[in-house]
Write an enzyme that holds these catalytic residues in place. Sequence first.
Site, PDB file in Angstrom:
ATOM      1  N   THR A 175      46.338 -20.566 -47.236  1.00  0.00           N
ATOM      2  CA  THR A 175      46.516 -22.001 -47.017  1.00  0.00           C
ATOM      3  C   THR A 175      45.631 -22.811 -47.963  1.00  0.00           C
ATOM      4  O   THR A 175      45.000 -22.250 -48.868  1.00  0.00           O
ATOM      5  CB  THR A 175      46.303 -22.337 -45.518  1.00  0.00           C
ATOM      6  OG1 THR A 175      46.663 -23.698 -45.307  1.00  0.00           O
ATOM      7  CG2 THR A 175      44.878 -22.110 -45.051  1.00  0.00           C
TER       8      THR A 175
ATOM      9  N   TYR B 270      51.185 -32.039 -38.577  1.00  0.00           N
ATOM     10  CA  TYR B 270      51.130 -31.818 -37.129  1.00  0.00           C
ATOM     11  C   TYR B 270      49.695 -32.046 -36.710  1.00  0.00           C
ATOM     12  O   TYR B 270      48.781 -31.932 -37.529  1.00  0.00           O
ATOM     13  CB  TYR B 270      51.576 -30.389 -36.762  1.00  0.00           C
ATOM     14  CG  TYR B 270      50.813 -29.318 -37.473  1.00  0.00           C
ATOM     15  CD1 TYR B 270      51.254 -28.821 -38.700  1.00  0.00           C
ATOM     16  CD2 TYR B 270      49.612 -28.846 -36.954  1.00  0.00           C
ATOM     17  CE1 TYR B 270      50.526 -27.869 -39.380  1.00  0.00           C
ATOM     18  CE2 TYR B 270      48.883 -27.884 -37.642  1.00  0.00           C
ATOM     19  CZ  TYR B 270      49.344 -27.406 -38.850  1.00  0.00           C
ATOM     20  OH  TYR B 270      48.609 -26.467 -39.530  1.00  0.00           O
TER      21      TYR B 270
ATOM     22  N   LYS C 212      46.920 -21.941 -52.336  1.00  0.00           N
ATOM     23  CA  LYS C 212      48.322 -21.516 -52.461  1.00  0.00           C
ATOM     24  C   LYS C 212      48.754 -21.310 -53.918  1.00  0.00           C
ATOM     25  O   LYS C 212      49.649 -20.518 -54.189  1.00  0.00           O
ATOM     26  CB  LYS C 212      49.253 -22.532 -51.789  1.00  0.00           C
ATOM     27  CG  LYS C 212      49.198 -22.482 -50.272  1.00  0.00           C
ATOM     28  CD  LYS C 212      50.219 -23.424 -49.661  1.00  0.00           C
ATOM     29  CE  LYS C 212      50.126 -23.421 -48.153  1.00  0.00           C
ATOM     30  NZ  LYS C 212      51.097 -24.309 -47.508  1.00  0.00           N
TER      31      LYS C 212
ATOM     32  N   GLY D 183      55.119 -37.740 -50.982  1.00  0.00           N
ATOM     33  CA  GLY D 183      54.105 -36.734 -51.299  1.00  0.00           C
ATOM     34  C   GLY D 183      54.545 -35.864 -52.458  1.00  0.00           C
ATOM     35  O   GLY D 183      55.751 -35.728 -52.728  1.00  0.00           O
TER      36      GLY D 183
ATOM     37  N   ASP E 292      57.028 -21.182 -46.248  1.00  0.00           N
ATOM     38  CA  ASP E 292      57.126 -22.609 -45.879  1.00  0.00           C
ATOM     39  C   ASP E 292      58.571 -23.084 -46.015  1.00  0.00           C
ATOM     40  O   ASP E 292      59.042 -23.920 -45.231  1.00  0.00           O
ATOM     41  CB  ASP E 292      56.234 -23.464 -46.787  1.00  0.00           C
ATOM     42  CG  ASP E 292      54.759 -23.372 -46.397  1.00  0.00           C
ATOM     43  OD1 ASP E 292      54.466 -23.009 -45.247  1.00  0.00           O
ATOM     44  OD2 ASP E 292      53.906 -23.660 -47.260  1.00  0.00           O
TER      45      ASP E 292
ATOM     46  N   ASN F 145      52.268 -18.639 -49.809  1.00  0.00           N
ATOM     47  CA  ASN F 145      51.554 -18.842 -48.538  1.00  0.00           C
ATOM     48  C   ASN F 145      51.449 -17.553 -47.722  1.00  0.00           C
ATOM     49  O   ASN F 145      50.883 -17.561 -46.635  1.00  0.00           O
ATOM     50  CB  ASN F 145      52.191 -19.953 -47.698  1.00  0.00           C
ATOM     51  CG  ASN F 145      53.414 -19.476 -46.939  1.00  0.00           C
ATOM     52  OD1 ASN F 145      54.101 -18.545 -47.369  1.00  0.00           O
ATOM     53  ND2 ASN F 145      53.693 -20.090 -45.817  1.00  0.00           N
TER      54      ASN F 145
ATOM     55  N   GLY G 253      51.475 -29.390 -52.649  1.00  0.00           N
ATOM     56  CA  GLY G 253      52.064 -28.076 -52.424  1.00  0.00           C
ATOM     57  C   GLY G 253      53.205 -28.106 -51.408  1.00  0.00           C
ATOM     58  O   GLY G 253      54.247 -27.463 -51.612  1.00  0.00           O
TER      59      GLY G 253
ATOM     60  N   GLY H  21      55.495 -31.348 -37.766  1.00  0.00           N
ATOM     61  CA  GLY H  21      55.439 -30.069 -38.484  1.00  0.00           C
ATOM     62  C   GLY H  21      55.082 -28.849 -37.637  1.00  0.00           C
ATOM     63  O   GLY H  21      54.925 -27.757 -38.188  1.00  0.00           O
TER      64      GLY H  21
HETATM   65  P1  NDP Z   1      48.107 -31.248 -51.052  1.00  0.00           P
HETATM   66  O1  NDP Z   1      46.641 -31.501 -51.067  1.00  0.00           O
HETATM   67  O2  NDP Z   1      48.688 -30.310 -52.053  1.00  0.00           O
HETATM   68  O3  NDP Z   1      48.885 -32.660 -51.231  1.00  0.00           O
HETATM   69  C1  NDP Z   1      48.473 -33.793 -50.492  1.00  0.00           C
HETATM   70  C2  NDP Z   1      49.482 -34.920 -50.650  1.00  0.00           C
HETATM   71  O4  NDP Z   1      49.049 -36.008 -49.815  1.00  0.00           O
HETATM   72  C3  NDP Z   1      49.572 -35.482 -52.071  1.00  0.00           C
HETATM   73  O5  NDP Z   1      50.861 -35.991 -52.272  1.00  0.00           O
HETATM   74  C4  NDP Z   1      48.530 -36.632 -52.020  1.00  0.00           C
HETATM   75  O6  NDP Z   1      48.770 -37.646 -52.974  1.00  0.00           O
HETATM   76  C5  NDP Z   1      48.815 -37.175 -50.642  1.00  0.00           C
HETATM   77  N1  NDP Z   1      47.701 -37.948 -50.077  1.00  0.00           N
HETATM   78  C6  NDP Z   1      46.538 -37.446 -49.618  1.00  0.00           C
HETATM   79  N2  NDP Z   1      45.763 -38.467 -49.159  1.00  0.00           N
HETATM   80  C7  NDP Z   1      46.464 -39.607 -49.355  1.00  0.00           C
HETATM   81  C8  NDP Z   1      46.212 -40.978 -49.107  1.00  0.00           C
HETATM   82  N3  NDP Z   1      45.074 -41.392 -48.545  1.00  0.00           N
HETATM   83  N4  NDP Z   1      47.166 -41.902 -49.412  1.00  0.00           N
HETATM   84  C9  NDP Z   1      48.332 -41.501 -49.965  1.00  0.00           C
HETATM   85  N5  NDP Z   1      48.633 -40.209 -50.243  1.00  0.00           N
HETATM   86  C10 NDP Z   1      47.708 -39.267 -49.945  1.00  0.00           C
HETATM   87  O7  NDP Z   1      48.425 -30.794 -49.563  1.00  0.00           O
HETATM   88  P2  NDP Z   1      49.725 -29.992 -49.058  1.00  0.00           P
HETATM   89  O8  NDP Z   1      50.889 -30.495 -49.823  1.00  0.00           O
HETATM   90  O9  NDP Z   1      49.452 -28.555 -49.035  1.00  0.00           O
HETATM   91  O10 NDP Z   1      49.807 -30.460 -47.524  1.00  0.00           O
HETATM   92  C11 NDP Z   1      50.254 -31.758 -47.193  1.00  0.00           C
HETATM   93  C12 NDP Z   1      50.479 -31.863 -45.703  1.00  0.00           C
HETATM   94  O11 NDP Z   1      51.530 -30.989 -45.294  1.00  0.00           O
HETATM   95  C13 NDP Z   1      49.249 -31.491 -44.866  1.00  0.00           C
HETATM   96  O12 NDP Z   1      49.106 -32.437 -43.840  1.00  0.00           O
HETATM   97  C14 NDP Z   1      49.588 -30.153 -44.303  1.00  0.00           C
HETATM   98  O13 NDP Z   1      48.991 -29.948 -43.020  1.00  0.00           O
HETATM   99  C15 NDP Z   1      51.102 -30.261 -44.164  1.00  0.00           C
HETATM  100  N6  NDP Z   1      51.700 -28.939 -44.172  1.00  0.00           N
HETATM  101  C16 NDP Z   1      52.317 -28.530 -43.038  1.00  0.00           C
HETATM  102  C17 NDP Z   1      52.857 -27.277 -42.954  1.00  0.00           C
HETATM  103  C18 NDP Z   1      53.511 -26.868 -41.690  1.00  0.00           C
HETATM  104  O14 NDP Z   1      53.714 -25.663 -41.484  1.00  0.00           O
HETATM  105  N7  NDP Z   1      53.887 -27.802 -40.844  1.00  0.00           N
HETATM  106  C19 NDP Z   1      52.800 -26.345 -44.085  1.00  0.00           C
HETATM  107  C20 NDP Z   1      52.171 -26.883 -45.267  1.00  0.00           C
HETATM  108  C21 NDP Z   1      51.618 -28.128 -45.274  1.00  0.00           C
HETATM  109  P3  NDP Z   1      48.108 -37.546 -54.451  1.00  0.00           P
HETATM  110  O15 NDP Z   1      49.005 -36.593 -55.232  1.00  0.00           O
HETATM  111  O16 NDP Z   1      48.167 -38.923 -54.947  1.00  0.00           O
HETATM  112  O17 NDP Z   1      46.722 -37.007 -54.263  1.00  0.00           O
END
Ligand code: NDP
Length: 290
Positions: free
Chosen positions: A70, A231, A74, A136, A110, A95, A139, A253
Site C-alpha cells: 500500500t 473509506y 505501489k 484525482g 484494485d 498492490n 495511484g 470504498g
Molecule cells: P496518491 O497519494 O497516489 O494520490 C492522492 C490524490 O489525492 C492525488 O490526486 C492528489 O492530488 C489528491 N489530493 C491529496 N490531497 C489533496 C488536497 N488537499 N486537495 C486536492 N487534492 C488532493 O494516493 P492514492 O491514489 O493511492 O489513494 C487515494 C485515495 O484512494 C486514498 O484515500 C486511498 O485510501 C483510496 N484508496 C482506496 C482503496 C480502496 O480499496 N477503497 C484502494 C486504493 C486507494 P495531487 O496530484 O495534486 O497531489
Amino acid sequence: MKANLNAETKIVGVAGNPVQHSLSPIFQNYIIRKNKLNWVYLPFCVDVENFGSFIVGIKALDNIVGLNITVPFKEAVLPHCDELSDEAAQIKAVNTLLFKQGKIIGYNTDVSGILATLKDKLAISSLKGKNVVLIGAGGAAKAALYALYKLNSENVYIINRSLERAAILKRQFETNFKIVNVESFKDLDRLLLDVKPYLVINSTTIGLKGEKLPIDFRKLWKKTKIFDMVYNVAGTTPLVKEAHKSGLKGVDGLYMLVFQGAKSFSLWSGVQDFIVTDVFNYLKKKIKNG
Ligand code: NDP
C-alpha cells in the site's frame, strides 16, 4: 478465536507506511480463520528509505506467502517483481505480491475491487457512450482508469489539483481510450453541469478526515452515480452522505477494500469460493463495534 501460531505458520501481510490504521489485518485474518489455514496476516510499517532491503529480507523467508502493498510503495515495488500481471503492467502499480518458487509476482487487485463495486453496488457493467468524471490522478486513479477502459468507457474527464500529474496520467492511458480533458478543481462544478456525467469517481484523499469536495450537489444531474474510493471508520464518507441526501446513488470504498483483499487472498491461497459479502458484513460489524 485466537490464532494458533506454531512452527508451520505461514505469513501474509500488508507493507506500507503508515499501516497502523489498516483494516486489512481484521478481515484477512477472518478469511484465514474461515478457511482453516495455519496462516497469519500481519501489518508491516516499512521505513521508506529501507523498502528495497525489506523486500530482499522478506523474500528470504521460507514461510512468506504474499503481501499487500500500500501507500507509498505501489510503484516503488515494481523493480522488485520478476513477473507482472497484465493489469499491473498496464497500470505500472502493484498492490499484491505472490512469493512463488523464489520469484516475486506482482498483481493489481484494485482494478477488480473497482469493477466489483461498480457492478455490485452501482449496477454498472458498461460505460459505453457515457461520460465519466474522475477526480484525482494518483495511484488509485490509475486503477480507476484501467477499470473504466475495461468497461468500454469513452469520455473521461480528469480533475486534479496538480494539472501536471493529471497530464502525465492522460498520456499514460490515452492510447487505450479517449480521455477528453484534464481540468483543475476550480472548474469542477462547471464541468459537472456541462457534461452531465453518468459516473463521478473520487480517487483523491479528500474525505479521509471528513473534508468535503467542492461539489454543488443541487446542480448535479439526478442520474449521476458517485463512487468515492475513500473509506473511513466513522461510517460513510462526506461525499457519499451528500450524494444520498440529494437522492443520488453513491458508494464509498469499503466494499472495494474488501473485494481487492479477497482477490489477493485468492491469488495467495487458490481458494476462490468464499463469499465477499460475508467478509464485508464482518468488517462492517467490527468497525461499528469499535
Ligand atoms: P496518491 O497519494 O497516489 O494520490 C492522492 C490524490 O489525492 C492525488 O490526486 C492528489 O492530488 C489528491 N489530493 C491529496 N490531497 C489533496 C488536497 N488537499 N486537495 C486536492 N487534492 C488532493 O494516493 P492514492 O491514489 O493511492 O489513494 C487515494 C485515495 O484512494 C486514498 O484515500 C486511498 O485510501 C483510496 N484508496 C482506496 C482503496 C480502496 O480499496 N477503497 C484502494 C486504493 C486507494 P495531487 O496530484 O495534486 O497531489
